[in-house]
Each structure stands twice: as structure tokens, then as C-alpha cells.
Design a protein around this motif. Sequence first.
Motif, PDB file in Angstrom:
ATOM      1  N   GLU A   1       0.828  -1.214   0.000  1.00  0.00           N
ATOM      2  CA  GLU A   1       0.000   0.000   0.000  1.00  0.00           C
ATOM      3  C   GLU A   1       0.859   1.260   0.000  1.00  0.00           C
ATOM      4  N   PHE A   2       2.054   1.162   0.571  1.00  0.00           N
ATOM      5  CA  PHE A   2       2.969   2.304   0.557  1.00  0.00           C
ATOM      6  C   PHE A   2       3.334   2.696  -0.872  1.00  0.00           C
ATOM      7  N   THR A   3       3.705   1.705  -1.692  1.00  0.00           N
ATOM      8  CA  THR A   3       4.055   2.015  -3.086  1.00  0.00           C
ATOM      9  C   THR A   3       2.812   2.418  -3.872  1.00  0.00           C
ATOM     10  N   LEU A   4       1.642   1.896  -3.489  1.00  0.00           N
ATOM     11  CA  LEU A   4       0.390   2.298  -4.142  1.00  0.00           C
ATOM     12  C   LEU A   4       0.144   3.788  -3.926  1.00  0.00           C
ATOM     13  N   ASP A   5       0.379   4.271  -2.698  1.00  0.00           N
ATOM     14  CA  ASP A   5       0.234   5.703  -2.415  1.00  0.00           C
ATOM     15  C   ASP A   5       1.212   6.532  -3.254  1.00  0.00           C
ATOM     16  N   ALA A   6       2.438   6.030  -3.414  1.00  0.00           N
ATOM     17  CA  ALA A   6       3.432   6.742  -4.226  1.00  0.00           C
ATOM     18  C   ALA A   6       2.971   6.804  -5.684  1.00  0.00           C
ATOM     19  N   VAL A   7       2.396   5.705  -6.195  1.00  0.00           N
ATOM     20  CA  VAL A   7       1.889   5.684  -7.573  1.00  0.00           C
ATOM     21  C   VAL A   7       0.739   6.677  -7.725  1.00  0.00           C
TER      22      VAL A   7
END
Length: 163
Positions: A56-62
Motif C-alpha cells: 500500500e505504501f508504493t500504491l500511495d506513491a503511484v
Amino acid sequence: MAATYSFDIVSDFDRQELVNAVDQTEREIKSRFDLKDTQTTIELGEEAITVNTDSEFTLDAVHTILQTKAAKRNLSLKIFDYGKVESASGNRVRQEIKLRKGISQEIAKQITKLIRDEFKKIQGSIQGDSVRVSAKSKDELQQIIQRLKQEDLPVALQFTNYR
């Protein structure tokens, strides 16, 4: 007989600009150090964007990258309707971002009610997924456009067919 002037209120976006924004997002994901090894994919479909990544962390970055690229291309962020985050195979997460297009019946009713309440001499009529506004003076139409820009509606509004 006096001439009447009109315009349409629509909710739409430039598909090519969205394609370019998604493409730029993909390129930045591949080049950024913190996202390089996440094997993140972003796919643009006909009515949605699907993001598949490892957390979810990388999803927020995307999300941040996509919103930045869309804003630079004059796309409203209101066209993105974020779905719920689902778990995918291999401890990955997937999210579908639906693309909003058209004005729903409830919002169209809200717009015509606002026009009826604040501008007595002006007619607003719902026509499918758009609203047609007509009046005897162009100045009144300009006032409506200014008033609707102040209103915080959940869709991006464009004003077309001004005649």
C-alpha cells in the motif's frame, strides 16, 4: 422575437492527455529508485486504470505520481474514482481507479435546482449526461458559469457549445 443563447455543462476529459499522463507515470515508476524493484504495473483500460504493486505504501506513491502528471496535463483530479484496495496473488495489492465521465442524474438535478433558485429568468434542462442552460442574455450565462465554478461538485465540469 429575441434570440436565446445557450451552453452545455458536461463532465468529460481528454483521453489522449490521460494516455500521456499514464505513460509518464509508468516511466517515472521504472526510473525511481524506491519503486524500481516493486514490479508495479499500471494499465489504462476503457473505463478504468488498474494498478498492481507490492504494498500500500508504493500504491500511495503511484497515486501521487499519477495525480501530479494528470494535473500538469490540465486533467481534473475529480475524474479519478479510487476503488478499494484488494490483495492480489503473491502478497501484492491491486486497485482499480474508475474514470468518471458524464454528469449523474443526482448532480444534474442539483445543478438545475441551483440555476432555478438563484437565476429566475434562466432555464436549465437535463439532456442525458449533460445539462443545457439557455437564457436571453450572454451576461446571464457568464454569471452562471462563474457561479458553478464556485460550487464544489464531485465531478469536473466543462462548458461547451456556447452560442
